[in-house]
Motif scaffolding. Structure first.
Motif, mmCIF file in Angstrom:
data_model
loop_
_atom_site.group_PDB
_atom_site.id
_atom_site.type_symbol
_atom_site.label_atom_id
_atom_site.label_comp_id
_atom_site.label_asym_id
_atom_site.label_seq_id
_atom_site.Cartn_x
_atom_site.Cartn_y
_atom_site.Cartn_z
ATOM 1 N N ALA A 147 0.836 -1.203 0.000
ATOM 2 C CA ALA A 147 0.000 0.000 0.000
ATOM 3 C C ALA A 147 0.874 1.258 0.000
ATOM 4 C CB ALA A 147 -0.909 0.002 1.220
ATOM 5 N N LYS A 148 0.479 2.233 -0.799
ATOM 6 C CA LYS A 148 1.227 3.490 -0.860
ATOM 7 C C LYS A 148 0.802 4.462 0.231
ATOM 8 C CE LYS A 148 2.413 3.574 -5.777
ATOM 9 N NZ LYS A 148 2.326 4.358 -7.050
ATOM 10 N N LYS A 149 -0.453 4.352 0.675
ATOM 11 C CA LYS A 149 -0.962 5.283 1.681
ATOM 12 C C LYS A 149 -2.174 4.662 2.375
ATOM 13 C CE LYS A 149 -3.992 7.786 -1.554
ATOM 14 N NZ LYS A 149 -5.270 7.492 -0.883
ATOM 15 N N GLU A 150 -2.575 5.271 3.477
ATOM 16 C CA GLU A 150 -3.801 4.865 4.138
ATOM 17 C C GLU A 150 -4.992 5.402 3.352
ATOM 18 O OE1 GLU A 150 -3.881 5.810 8.304
ATOM 19 O OE2 GLU A 150 -1.747 5.360 8.525
ATOM 20 N N GLY A 206 -10.984 -2.566 -5.501
ATOM 21 C CA GLY A 206 -9.544 -2.783 -5.585
ATOM 22 C C GLY A 206 -8.901 -1.949 -6.683
ATOM 23 N N THR A 207 -9.533 -1.906 -7.842
ATOM 24 C CA THR A 207 -9.008 -1.133 -8.967
ATOM 25 C C THR A 207 -8.998 0.357 -8.648
ATOM 26 O OG1 THR A 207 -9.809 -2.784 -10.543
ATOM 27 C CG2 THR A 207 -9.350 -0.586 -11.400
ATOM 28 N N LYS A 208 -10.028 0.819 -7.952
ATOM 29 C CA LYS A 208 -10.159 2.239 -7.644
ATOM 30 C C LYS A 208 -9.186 2.695 -6.559
ATOM 31 C CE LYS A 208 -13.726 5.751 -6.847
ATOM 32 N NZ LYS A 208 -13.540 6.412 -8.155
ATOM 33 N N LEU A 209 -9.036 1.887 -5.510
ATOM 34 C CA LEU A 209 -8.206 2.299 -4.375
ATOM 35 C C LEU A 209 -6.734 1.934 -4.530
ATOM 36 C CD1 LEU A 209 -10.484 1.458 -1.291
ATOM 37 C CD2 LEU A 209 -10.214 3.628 -2.504
ATOM 38 N N LEU A 248 -1.404 -1.640 -8.094
ATOM 39 C CA LEU A 248 -1.200 -3.073 -7.901
ATOM 40 C C LEU A 248 -1.837 -3.871 -9.021
ATOM 41 C CD1 LEU A 248 -1.991 -3.417 -4.078
ATOM 42 C CD2 LEU A 248 0.258 -3.127 -5.169
ATOM 43 N N ASP A 249 -1.278 -5.046 -9.313
ATOM 44 C CA ASP A 249 -1.918 -5.911 -10.296
ATOM 45 C C ASP A 249 -3.126 -6.585 -9.644
ATOM 46 O OD1 ASP A 249 -1.073 -8.264 -8.857
ATOM 47 O OD2 ASP A 249 0.817 -8.255 -9.950
ATOM 48 N N GLN A 295 -4.084 -6.872 -5.633
ATOM 49 C CA GLN A 295 -5.290 -6.200 -5.149
ATOM 50 C C GLN A 295 -6.167 -7.185 -4.381
ATOM 51 O OE1 GLN A 295 -7.345 -4.446 -8.457
ATOM 52 N NE2 GLN A 295 -5.762 -2.909 -8.857
ATOM 53 N N GLU A 296 -6.361 -8.352 -4.970
ATOM 54 C CA GLU A 296 -7.220 -9.365 -4.370
ATOM 55 C C GLU A 296 -6.700 -9.805 -3.001
ATOM 56 O OE1 GLU A 296 -8.466 -13.983 -5.320
ATOM 57 O OE2 GLU A 296 -8.129 -12.609 -7.009
#
Length: 205
Positions: free
Chosen positions: A33-36, A54-57, A61-62, A66-67
């Motif tokens: 994760a890059k950020k909270e 997952g795609t939005k937040l 990540l691939d 994400q999963e």
């Protein structure tokens, strides 16, 4: 009309503050994760299915990463919601108590398995609902899960109550009327009925 099917987030409760604590606990420990995440981040995902969230937040990540991250976040989220609950909107239980005497009540939400159960466990509202469904159990879209509830419970004239344009589309898919909750997380300009407060449902039903 013989039944009412409810969305959960933005309709019956606001769980975001509790969910943020759980997710950010995981994200602080993750090197992925890059950020909270913030309340604004979560609000923008309401009504989406978990893969879309997952795609939005976590667009950096691939799909597999994400999963995996979402699985960790959602597992802890369920635990926190069971222990701390969310913000139940005003008059929700008293209105459900009245409506459950007149109609069959159900929940269909775009959430993971265990999420609706956590809502039930903390807020003690399971007694008002006869059945529920979500893509975490079925892998289906919200519209398909509404159809599943209708078919499984032999409903003749159900309506769907929700707060997003996705809820409108799901209602259209299932070919049932849509009641728009204006105080929720989303917006839509098309509906059969709209309400500004939960207790206004008693004026419709």
């Amino acid at each position: 009309m013989d039944s009412i099917i409810f969305d959960l987030d933005g309709t019956l409760w606001d769980p975001i503050d509790t969910v943020l604590i759980a997710w950010n606990h995981i994200l602080k420990q993750s090197n992925q994760a890059k950020k909270e995440v913030t309340r604004e981040d979560f609000t923008s995902t309401m009504g989406l299915q978990i893969q879309e969230i997952g795609t939005k937040l976590f667009p950096h990540l691939d799909e597999r990463a994400q999963e995996e991250l979402l699985e960790e976040c959602c597992a802890l989220e369920n635990v926190y919601l069971e222990e701390h609950g969310g913000h139940l909107y005003e008059n929700v239980e008293s209105v459900l108590a009245v409506l459950s005497q007149r109609y069959k009540l159900y929940i269909v939400s775009n959430c993971q398995d265990g999420y609706i159960e956590a809502f039930y466990k903390y807020h003690k509202l399971e007694k008002y609902f006869l059945d529920y469904e979500n893509p975490g159990r079925t892998g289906l879209s919200k519209g398909e899960n509404i159809q599943l509830i209708v078919e499984r419970n032999n409903l003749n004239k159900p309506v769907y109550v929700g707060d997003t344009d996705g809820d409108l589309k799901a209602s259209k898919f299932a070919k049932i009327p849509f009641v728009y909750i204006e105080y929720g997380f989303g917006q839509t300009s098309e509906y059969d009925y709209s309400i500004k407060r939960f207790d206004e449902l008693l004026n419709i039903f």
